[in-house]
Design a protein around this motif. Structure first.
Motif, short mmCIF file in Angstrom:
data_model
loop_
_atom_site.label_atom_id
_atom_site.label_comp_id
_atom_site.label_asym_id
_atom_site.label_seq_id
_atom_site.Cartn_x
_atom_site.Cartn_y
_atom_site.Cartn_z
N LEU A 126 -4.22 -4.48 0.24
CA LEU A 126 -2.75 -4.57 -0.21
C LEU A 126 -1.83 -4.99 1.02
CD1 LEU A 126 -0.72 -3.96 -2.57
CD2 LEU A 126 -0.17 -1.76 -1.59
N GLU A 127 -2.05 -4.17 2.04
CA GLU A 127 -1.36 -4.50 3.32
C GLU A 127 -1.44 -5.83 3.97
OE1 GLU A 127 -0.15 -1.72 1.83
OE2 GLU A 127 0.26 -0.51 3.95
N PRO A 134 -6.20 2.52 -5.65
CA PRO A 134 -6.03 2.89 -6.91
C PRO A 134 -6.93 2.15 -7.94
CG PRO A 134 -3.98 2.02 -6.53
CD PRO A 134 -4.78 2.24 -5.21
N HIS A 154 8.82 3.66 4.12
CA HIS A 154 10.29 3.58 3.79
C HIS A 154 10.90 5.11 3.94
CE1 HIS A 154 9.97 -0.59 2.73
NE2 HIS A 154 8.94 -0.23 2.00
N TYR A 199 -2.10 8.17 -6.93
CA TYR A 199 -2.44 7.50 -5.45
C TYR A 199 -1.55 7.92 -4.55
CZ TYR A 199 -4.10 4.08 -2.15
OH TYR A 199 -4.28 3.41 -1.12
N PHE A 200 -0.56 7.41 -5.04
CA PHE A 200 0.77 7.54 -3.98
C PHE A 200 1.29 8.96 -3.44
CE2 PHE A 200 5.18 5.01 -3.24
CZ PHE A 200 5.10 5.62 -1.98
N GLY A 247 -9.17 3.86 0.54
CA GLY A 247 -9.26 3.95 -0.77
C GLY A 247 -8.13 3.63 -1.52
O1 FEC Z 1 -5.35 -1.63 -0.86
C1 FEC Z 1 -4.94 -0.81 -1.02
O2 FEC Z 1 -5.08 -0.19 -2.15
C2 FEC Z 1 -4.91 0.40 0.09
C3 FEC Z 1 -4.16 -0.34 1.21
C4 FEC Z 1 -3.92 0.43 2.43
C5 FEC Z 1 -4.30 0.57 3.47
C6 FEC Z 1 -3.64 1.52 4.46
C7 FEC Z 1 -4.08 1.80 5.63
C8 FEC Z 1 -3.50 2.65 6.58
N1 FEC Z 1 -2.25 3.21 6.27
C9 FEC Z 1 -1.87 4.09 7.27
C10 FEC Z 1 -0.66 4.79 7.28
C11 FEC Z 1 0.17 5.26 6.34
C12 FEC Z 1 1.23 6.07 6.48
C13 FEC Z 1 1.88 6.09 5.11
C14 FEC Z 1 1.14 5.27 4.32
C15 FEC Z 1 1.72 4.88 3.09
C16 FEC Z 1 0.82 4.11 2.26
C17 FEC Z 1 1.32 3.57 1.09
C18 FEC Z 1 0.33 2.53 0.44
C19 FEC Z 1 -0.69 2.50 1.56
N2 FEC Z 1 -0.15 3.12 2.40
FE1 FEC Z 1 -1.36 3.44 4.34
N3 FEC Z 1 -2.77 1.91 3.63
C20 FEC Z 1 -2.60 1.29 2.41
C21 FEC Z 1 -1.87 1.29 1.40
N4 FEC Z 1 0.02 4.63 5.15
C22 FEC Z 1 0.11 2.01 -0.96
C23 FEC Z 1 2.29 4.20 0.23
C24 FEC Z 1 3.74 3.82 0.76
C25 FEC Z 1 4.15 2.20 0.61
O3 FEC Z 1 3.29 1.40 1.16
O4 FEC Z 1 5.11 1.81 -0.35
C26 FEC Z 1 3.16 7.11 4.83
C27 FEC Z 1 2.83 8.09 4.21
C28 FEC Z 1 4.06 8.98 3.75
O5 FEC Z 1 4.92 8.34 3.13
O6 FEC Z 1 4.04 10.15 3.89
C29 FEC Z 1 1.69 6.87 7.59
C30 FEC Z 1 -2.78 3.51 8.41
C31 FEC Z 1 -3.44 2.81 7.96
C32 FEC Z 1 -4.59 1.99 8.79
C33 FEC Z 1 -5.66 2.88 9.02
C34 FEC Z 1 -6.49 3.00 7.78
O7 FEC Z 1 -7.09 2.10 7.19
O8 FEC Z 1 -7.02 4.21 7.65
C35 FEC Z 1 -2.57 4.07 9.89
C36 FEC Z 1 -5.90 -0.19 3.96
#
Ligand code: FEC
Length: 308
Positions: A260-261, A15, A223, A24-25, A13
């Protein structure tokens, strides 16, 4: 007509617009609002990739292509998209499936590697929704598909195409770095399969392509004060730069779409760091709705439907 089957296709998902970033955050953080500075920083990253992530559209393209493929032989499937952190949330989608009279479904997260914090959380969200909505839909969840032969085939093809971006001379000393999203180190104390599965995918792709030099790195660590899994891609870049290795192909094996990532953390942040270090960095194209990848998703769903 035979019974209709559903696919609950789950994705992270994104925003819809900049104004939705704070909500979203907050959702990603389990309801804890982030600081205004952190929200502003995240908004800026979305602005830098054009104001919006393409993840939403790509997920729907994947869903449509999957539905078309599944219905090639028999008109029985309907693919539903449910997101973990943005509308349409997994819960709303399951409510829709119930309204449509779906009785059996395959639950598939668009994340190939199992962690309790990723795929496990998608499954938990779906199971909670089933309880709350009091739905009797029987959903068979796929936990991981990181070694599925068609997934490996599609990824290996991406790596082969990526290698072609380098001159023959560069290719001789090139290193492929496979990456995936980092997670807090505490997952190791649960014996979480995530790090092992990531290495298994990387090893299998490296063997298929015949790579002699490859590494694995995490990216996009949060972070937060707790330690996150490493080594981090940015540290690897520094290390390789110091060692004089100047050509690098990044292959994000943990992600299956542009978002984004990938577009910020690799294409902007890592690429800028690489440039500073005099490294030629390229990235493999994301799988998105590539027909080979859709064929892999189709096979995974079909194979899983036998246990429904
Ligand atoms: O393009 C987009 O809008 C969304 C891209 C996006 C993907 C994604 C996939 C994974 N995440 C995973 C773990 C974490 C953990 C935290 C966390 C935080 C963020 C934040 C953003 C974000 N993630 Fe994500 N993730 C994407 C985006 N993710 C934005 C906010 C923090 C930041 O980037 O500054 C930390 C949570 C916390 O703080 O409590 C843990 C994992 C995946 C790969 C598996 C999947 O796709 O489900 C694991 C895509």
């Amino acid at each position: 007509m035979s019974e209709r089957w559903g696919v609950l296709l789950m994705a992270y998902g994104s925003p819809e617009k900049i104004d939705d970033v704070a909500a979203y955050f907050t959702h990603i953080r389990g309801g804890r609002p982030p600081s205004p500075e952190a929200v502003e920083d995240l908004k800026e990253r979305y602005r830098r990739i054009g104001g919006r992530s393409p993840l939403f559209e790509i997920t729907y393209r994947q869903a449509r292509a999957l539905e078309d493929h599944l219905n090639d032989s028999e008109e029985r499937w309907r693919v539903y998209v449910g997101m973990r952190h943005a509308p349409p949330f997994i819960r709303e989608t399951i409510a829709q499936m119930k309204n449509d009279g779906v009785q059996r479904a395959v639950g598939l997260a668009l994340a190939p590697h199992y962690s309790r914090m990723s795929v496990g959380a998608y499954i938990e969200a779906a199971q909670q929704a089933l309880r709350e909505i009091q739905s009797s839909i029987q959903i068979g969840f796929v936990e991981s598909w990181h070694l599925h032969s068609l997934f490996l085939k599609a990824l290996s093809e991406r790596v082969r195409l990526g290698l072609e971006r380098f001159s023959p001379q560069e290719r001789r000393q090139l290193i492929v770095v496979f990456t995936a999203h980092s997670l807090p180190e505490r997952i190791l104390s649960w014996n979480d399969p995530y790090p092992r599965q990531l290495l298994e995918t990387s090893q299998a792709v490296a063997e298929r392509v015949g790579l002699t030099q490859w590494r694995f790195a995490y990216q996009s660590a949060g972070h937060t004060p707790e330690p996150w899994l490493g080594p981090d891609l940015l540290d690897i870049l520094k290390e390789l730069g110091d060692e004089g290795d100047k050509t690098l192909l990044v292959c994000p094996v943990g992600f299956v779409a542009d978002h984004l990532e990938v577009l910020y953390d690799i294409d902007l942040e890592a690429r800028r760091r690489a440039e500073e270090l005099g490294i030629h960095l390229e990235r493999t194209e994301s799988l998105n709705d590539d027909p080979q990848f859709v064929a892999a998703l189709t096979a995974i769903v079909r194979e899983h439907s036998h246990i429904l």
